[in-house]
Scaffold this active site. Structure first.
Site, PDB file in Angstrom:
ATOM      1  CG  ASN A  77      43.203  22.801  37.093  1.00  0.00           C
ATOM      2  OD1 ASN A  77      42.699  22.311  38.075  1.00  0.00           O
ATOM      3  ND2 ASN A  77      42.891  23.811  36.487  1.00  0.00           N
TER       4      ASN A  77
ATOM      5  CE  LYS B 128      39.108  23.017  32.884  1.00  0.00           C
ATOM      6  NZ  LYS B 128      38.919  24.372  33.200  1.00  0.00           N
TER       7      LYS B 128
ATOM      8  CG  HIS C 206      41.225  33.411  40.294  1.00  0.00           C
ATOM      9  ND1 HIS C 206      40.182  34.204  40.502  1.00  0.00           N
ATOM     10  CD2 HIS C 206      40.771  32.201  39.933  1.00  0.00           C
ATOM     11  CE1 HIS C 206      39.002  33.614  40.297  1.00  0.00           C
ATOM     12  NE2 HIS C 206      39.377  32.287  40.027  1.00  0.00           N
TER      13      HIS C 206
ATOM     14  CG  LEU D 272      36.418  40.412  35.570  1.00  0.00           C
ATOM     15  CD1 LEU D 272      35.850  41.559  34.590  1.00  0.00           C
ATOM     16  CD2 LEU D 272      36.148  40.493  36.972  1.00  0.00           C
ATOM     17  N   GLY D 273      36.090  35.623  35.389  1.00  0.00           N
ATOM     18  CA  GLY D 273      35.386  34.339  34.817  1.00  0.00           C
ATOM     19  C   GLY D 273      34.196  33.882  35.539  1.00  0.00           C
ATOM     20  CG  ASN D 274      31.234  30.304  36.492  1.00  0.00           C
ATOM     21  OD1 ASN D 274      30.052  31.167  36.203  1.00  0.00           O
ATOM     22  ND2 ASN D 274      30.857  29.388  37.259  1.00  0.00           N
ATOM     23  N   GLY D 275      34.379  32.327  37.879  1.00  0.00           N
ATOM     24  CA  GLY D 275      34.908  32.749  39.224  1.00  0.00           C
ATOM     25  C   GLY D 275      35.647  34.053  39.011  1.00  0.00           C
TER      26      GLY D 275
ATOM     27  N   GLY E  17      37.760  34.683  31.117  1.00  0.00           N
ATOM     28  CA  GLY E  17      36.832  34.736  30.139  1.00  0.00           C
ATOM     29  C   GLY E  17      35.954  35.705  29.552  1.00  0.00           C
TER      30      GLY E  17
ATOM     31  CD  GLU F  98      41.610  35.940  28.354  1.00  0.00           C
ATOM     32  OE1 GLU F  98      41.426  35.578  27.525  1.00  0.00           O
ATOM     33  OE2 GLU F  98      41.990  35.707  29.531  1.00  0.00           O
ATOM     34  CG  ASN F  99      36.595  36.380  25.186  1.00  0.00           C
ATOM     35  OD1 ASN F  99      37.265  36.757  24.222  1.00  0.00           O
ATOM     36  ND2 ASN F  99      36.838  35.311  26.215  1.00  0.00           N
TER      37      ASN F  99
END
Length: 414
Positions: free
Chosen positions: A19, A26, A193, A222-225, A343, A346-347
């Protein structure tokens, strides 16, 4: 007469997933016999004096995480450093067990609706899509070129973020603007995504003990994006991101949906250039624009201390999220599950609780006890009586890319 004994020849089963971002790479190496990770790592701050590589071998119970901090000039140097780390663990890129390299490519337009073996023609088309993905496709292309140069004999596969969304019907994918202008400039909703939405929607079906073709799911990445999708029988029928990843939900630094006339207003009244507005909407908006923080943990801490700015930012975030849940419920007609992933999804238990609160008439509810549990496993957090399941599913985009890559290169048609 003598006979030579030879070791049995086995088909290669490993896939390296890359990535490549604008200043990072990554990577994960996976064995597709069981999906086990053999190594993971990250090269960041490429092109800076403070470049850093973090590599973790995971074979034989896992090894010591190794870290090196030294300038990494470009993506070619980054991938060579990755190859050195892998080789140190006996997992080098020259290994006969390596079946392919799978590349995450953000934008595939309409042409690429499935994973694709990369050749010069494919790479040229990905380049032609740079104007609609200027932040992402150039970095993806650089990673591909470098990897192809290092292993020109090895199949390299592009797995596109947009591919899962190419099943959207035209009435969901098209914007209501002049069709000739739209077609001439490839303006339509593409969505992003996609590997995450594909993986999570299938995992939800498994949680429910059903085949994906039988299940309607609203996936909330649902993350930063952040993006939402409506998935009917395993096929995406709508998604919140559009021509670019800017449209849709409130995100960490992106505005999500705004009146298009905001752009003209800022040009005319504030004297801002198009580049300045681009930076405003992509990097200085969303949660960070509303309250100065894009970390949901920090926002929740501030709310607990009575910070009204953080509270308003959270409420705007949830309001937009709830609107999309309701809209996609209407699009699907019947919903079997709502799944939270990435992120924040999930949290952040408060986000899940708030997003579902008030939707009991739609059959949605969250069990407070189940919602409070932190776990790396996919799980249901809705009470048994709920008509619609609410799930938390840790996404695994790397595994999805590896599976799609391996399936393609081992198919009889390849």
């Amino acid at each position: 007469m003598t006979t030579e004994s030879t070791a049995p020849v086995t088909d290669p089963t490993r896939v390296l997933v890359l990535n490549s971002g604008s200043s990072s790479v990554k990577y994960q190496l996976l064995d597709m016999r069981d999906g086990a990770r053999l190594a993971i790592g990250l090269v960041e701050r490429i092109g800076e004096e403070t470049s850093r590589l973090v590599h973790t071998p995971l074979t034989d119970g896992g090894g010591e995480k190794r870290e090196r901090t030294a300038p990494v000039a470009d993506h070619e140097a980054a991938l060579k450093a990755v190859a050195e780390e892998l080789a140190a663990d006996g997992l080098g890129l020259d290994s006969p067990e390596l079946a392919a390299i799978g590349h995450r490519v953000v934008h595939g337009g309409l042409r690429f609706s499935a994973p694709t073996v990369i050749d010069d023609d494919v790479l040229a088309e990905v380049e032609r899509l740079v104007p609609v993905a200027p932040l992402h496709n150039p970095a993806n292309i650089t990673g591909i070129r470098t990897a192809r140069a290092m292993r020109p004999d090895l199949p390299q596969v592009a797995v596109f973020d947009t591919a899962f969304h190419t099943t959207m019907p035209e009435y969901a994918a098209r914007y209501a603007i002049d069709t000739e202008t739209a077609d001439a400039h490839r303006i339509r909703r593409y969505g992003f995504h996609g590997t995450s939405h594909a993986y999570v929607s299938r995992r939800v079906a498994g949680l429910l003990g059903k085949d994906p073709s039988e299940v309607n799911v609203i996936v909330l990445h649902l993350g930063n994006g952040a993006s939402a999708s409506a998935v009917s029988g395993g096929r995406c029928v709508d998604t919140s991101m559009g021509l670019t990843p800017l449209e849709g939900l409130v995100m960490g630094t992106r505005s999500g949906d705004v009146d298009p006339a905001v752009v003209f207003h800022l040009e005319r009244v504030a004297g801002m250039s198009s580049d300045e507005i681009d930076v405003l909407l992509n990097k200085k908006s969303g949660l960070v624009g509303l309250c100065g923080d894009n970390d949901m943990r920090e926002i929740r801490r501030r709310i607990d201390e009575g910070d009204e700015r953080a509270r308003l930012a959270f409420d705007i975030y949830i309001h937009r999220l709830k609107k999309y849940i309701g809209a996609y419920y209407a699009v699907l007609g019947r919903v079997d599950a709502v799944a939270f992933t990435a992120g924040v999804g999930e949290n952040a238990a408060p986000v899940r609780e708030a997003a579902v609160a008030g939707l009991e008439e739609l059959g949605l509810a969250v069990d407070a006890g189940l919602n409070a549990v932190r776990s790396p496993e996919a799980r249901l957090i809705s009470p048994g009586y709920a008509r619609v399941a609410v799930a938390v599913v840790p996404t695994d985009e790397e595994l999805e890319i590896a599976q799609q890559t391996y399936s393609l290169v081992t198919s009889p048609a390849h």
